[in-house]
Design a protein around this motif. Sequence first.
Motif, short mmCIF file in Angstrom:
data_model
loop_
_atom_site.label_atom_id
_atom_site.label_comp_id
_atom_site.label_asym_id
_atom_site.label_seq_id
_atom_site.Cartn_x
_atom_site.Cartn_y
_atom_site.Cartn_z
N THR A 15 40.33 -3.14 18.95
CA THR A 15 40.91 -1.89 19.43
C THR A 15 41.97 -2.19 20.47
OG1 THR A 15 38.80 -0.76 19.09
CG2 THR A 15 40.41 0.35 20.49
N GLY A 16 43.14 -1.64 20.28
CA GLY A 16 44.22 -1.80 21.25
C GLY A 16 44.51 -0.49 21.95
N VAL A 17 45.11 -0.58 23.11
CA VAL A 17 45.51 0.61 23.85
C VAL A 17 47.03 0.67 23.86
CG1 VAL A 17 45.55 1.69 26.14
CG2 VAL A 17 43.45 0.60 25.29
N ILE A 18 47.58 1.87 23.64
CA ILE A 18 49.02 2.06 23.81
C ILE A 18 49.23 3.09 24.91
CG2 ILE A 18 51.22 2.65 22.71
CD1 ILE A 18 49.90 2.13 19.97
N VAL A 19 49.72 2.66 26.04
CA VAL A 19 50.06 3.56 27.14
C VAL A 19 51.52 3.96 26.96
CG1 VAL A 19 50.17 3.87 29.63
CG2 VAL A 19 48.41 2.38 28.63
N VAL A 20 51.73 5.25 26.71
CA VAL A 20 53.06 5.73 26.32
C VAL A 20 53.87 6.20 27.52
CG1 VAL A 20 54.29 7.46 24.95
CG2 VAL A 20 52.18 6.43 24.05
N ASP A 21 55.02 5.60 27.72
CA ASP A 21 56.06 6.07 28.66
C ASP A 21 55.51 6.52 30.01
OD1 ASP A 21 57.45 5.62 26.35
OD2 ASP A 21 58.45 7.54 26.27
N PHE A 22 54.66 5.68 30.58
CA PHE A 22 54.06 6.02 31.87
C PHE A 22 55.02 5.57 32.98
CE2 PHE A 22 50.53 5.71 35.05
CZ PHE A 22 50.15 7.05 34.95
N GLN A 23 56.10 6.33 33.10
CA GLN A 23 57.25 5.94 33.90
C GLN A 23 57.57 6.99 34.96
OE1 GLN A 23 59.15 5.21 29.78
NE2 GLN A 23 60.58 4.20 31.20
N GLU A 145 59.16 -3.69 17.80
CA GLU A 145 58.24 -4.78 17.44
C GLU A 145 56.78 -4.36 17.54
OE1 GLU A 145 60.08 -4.60 20.21
OE2 GLU A 145 59.09 -5.57 21.91
N LEU A 146 56.51 -3.06 17.79
CA LEU A 146 55.13 -2.67 18.09
C LEU A 146 54.15 -2.93 16.94
CD1 LEU A 146 53.09 -1.50 20.06
CD2 LEU A 146 53.87 0.80 19.45
N THR A 147 54.54 -2.60 15.71
CA THR A 147 53.63 -2.82 14.57
C THR A 147 53.24 -4.29 14.48
OG1 THR A 147 54.75 -1.05 13.37
CG2 THR A 147 53.28 -2.46 12.09
N GLN A 148 54.23 -5.16 14.56
CA GLN A 148 53.96 -6.60 14.48
C GLN A 148 53.08 -7.08 15.61
OE1 GLN A 148 57.79 -8.46 14.27
NE2 GLN A 148 58.10 -7.89 12.13
N ARG A 149 53.35 -6.56 16.80
CA ARG A 149 52.54 -6.95 17.97
C ARG A 149 51.08 -6.57 17.77
NH1 ARG A 149 54.65 -10.18 22.16
NH2 ARG A 149 56.79 -9.54 22.60
N LEU A 150 50.84 -5.38 17.25
CA LEU A 150 49.47 -4.91 17.02
C LEU A 150 48.79 -5.76 15.95
CD1 LEU A 150 50.17 -1.06 17.13
CD2 LEU A 150 48.82 -2.33 18.81
N ARG A 151 49.51 -5.99 14.87
CA ARG A 151 48.92 -6.78 13.78
C ARG A 151 48.65 -8.20 14.23
NH1 ARG A 151 52.06 -3.65 9.33
NH2 ARG A 151 50.71 -1.81 9.31
N ALA A 152 49.56 -8.77 15.01
CA ALA A 152 49.39 -10.15 15.50
C ALA A 152 48.15 -10.25 16.38
CB ALA A 152 50.63 -10.60 16.27
N ALA A 153 47.79 -9.14 17.03
CA ALA A 153 46.61 -9.14 17.91
C ALA A 153 45.35 -8.68 17.16
CB ALA A 153 46.88 -8.24 19.11
N ASN A 154 45.45 -8.55 15.83
CA ASN A 154 44.30 -8.13 14.99
C ASN A 154 43.77 -6.75 15.31
OD1 ASN A 154 44.05 -10.44 13.32
ND2 ASN A 154 43.23 -11.54 15.10
N ILE A 155 44.67 -5.88 15.76
CA ILE A 155 44.27 -4.52 16.12
C ILE A 155 44.25 -3.63 14.87
CG2 ILE A 155 44.94 -2.47 17.45
CD1 ILE A 155 44.05 -4.96 19.13
#
Length: 218
Positions: A15-23, A145-155
């Motif tokens: 399970t991965g977390v995506i924190v969106v635009d917390f700026q 690159e988000l999809t690749q990053r998630l897949r690379a981390a086995n999410i």
Amino acid sequence: MSPSPFSDPGALATTGVIVVDFQGDFTTLKQGALAVDGTDEPYVKEVEQVTLRLKSRGVTLFATQDWHPEDHVSFFTNHPGKQPFDTIEVHGETQVLWPPHCVQESGNAGILIPADTFTAIVKKGTDPRFDSYSGFKDQGNTPTELTQRLRAANITRVVVYGLATDYCVKATALDAAERGFEVFLVEDLCRGVAKETTLDALEEMKQQGIHIITSNAL
Ligand code: VGL
Ligand code: ZN
């Protein structure tokens, strides 16, 4: 009690977390250019605390960062005669014209949680010609690159929260679901630009099979 993304064994690892635009620019705390209601210090602290707690449990975290050039198409200032929140047609789609926000390298474009919390911070909205609410791709369909990053981390499933519910959170959550991730949207860790579009966004996400949960389920 809402369903927990971590109820089954092994879930913490996939399970991965995506924190969106917390700026800063989206918060009243930082007197942001596009400050969303309810983004005062208690809200910001709560999001940071929950995020750091997830980190300490070994969850993989990602952030998206709205990162616009000065001449970005979404800024009303780049359209003579237009006012903030006017809409125009861009590439055949309705574009809301925003106050200039999250300008590259500006102080309020910074993420309000330490950068070393995240495995990757994915920048978006960098092409002046296209807006990019989704963390996965811009309106011109150029992927980040988000999809690749998630897949690379086995999410395989993602927990999504941040700003703003009715724009970037919604677009990112829907795109995650479309890409086959199981999505948990943490409602109380999000704030929306407007009430009606926020309610519509929650409904649309639910209809697409996204689990709407609260942070006590994490
Ligand atoms: C966002 C409007 C413009 C968001 C970004 O993060 O929801 N909204 N740019
Ligand atoms: Zn933006």
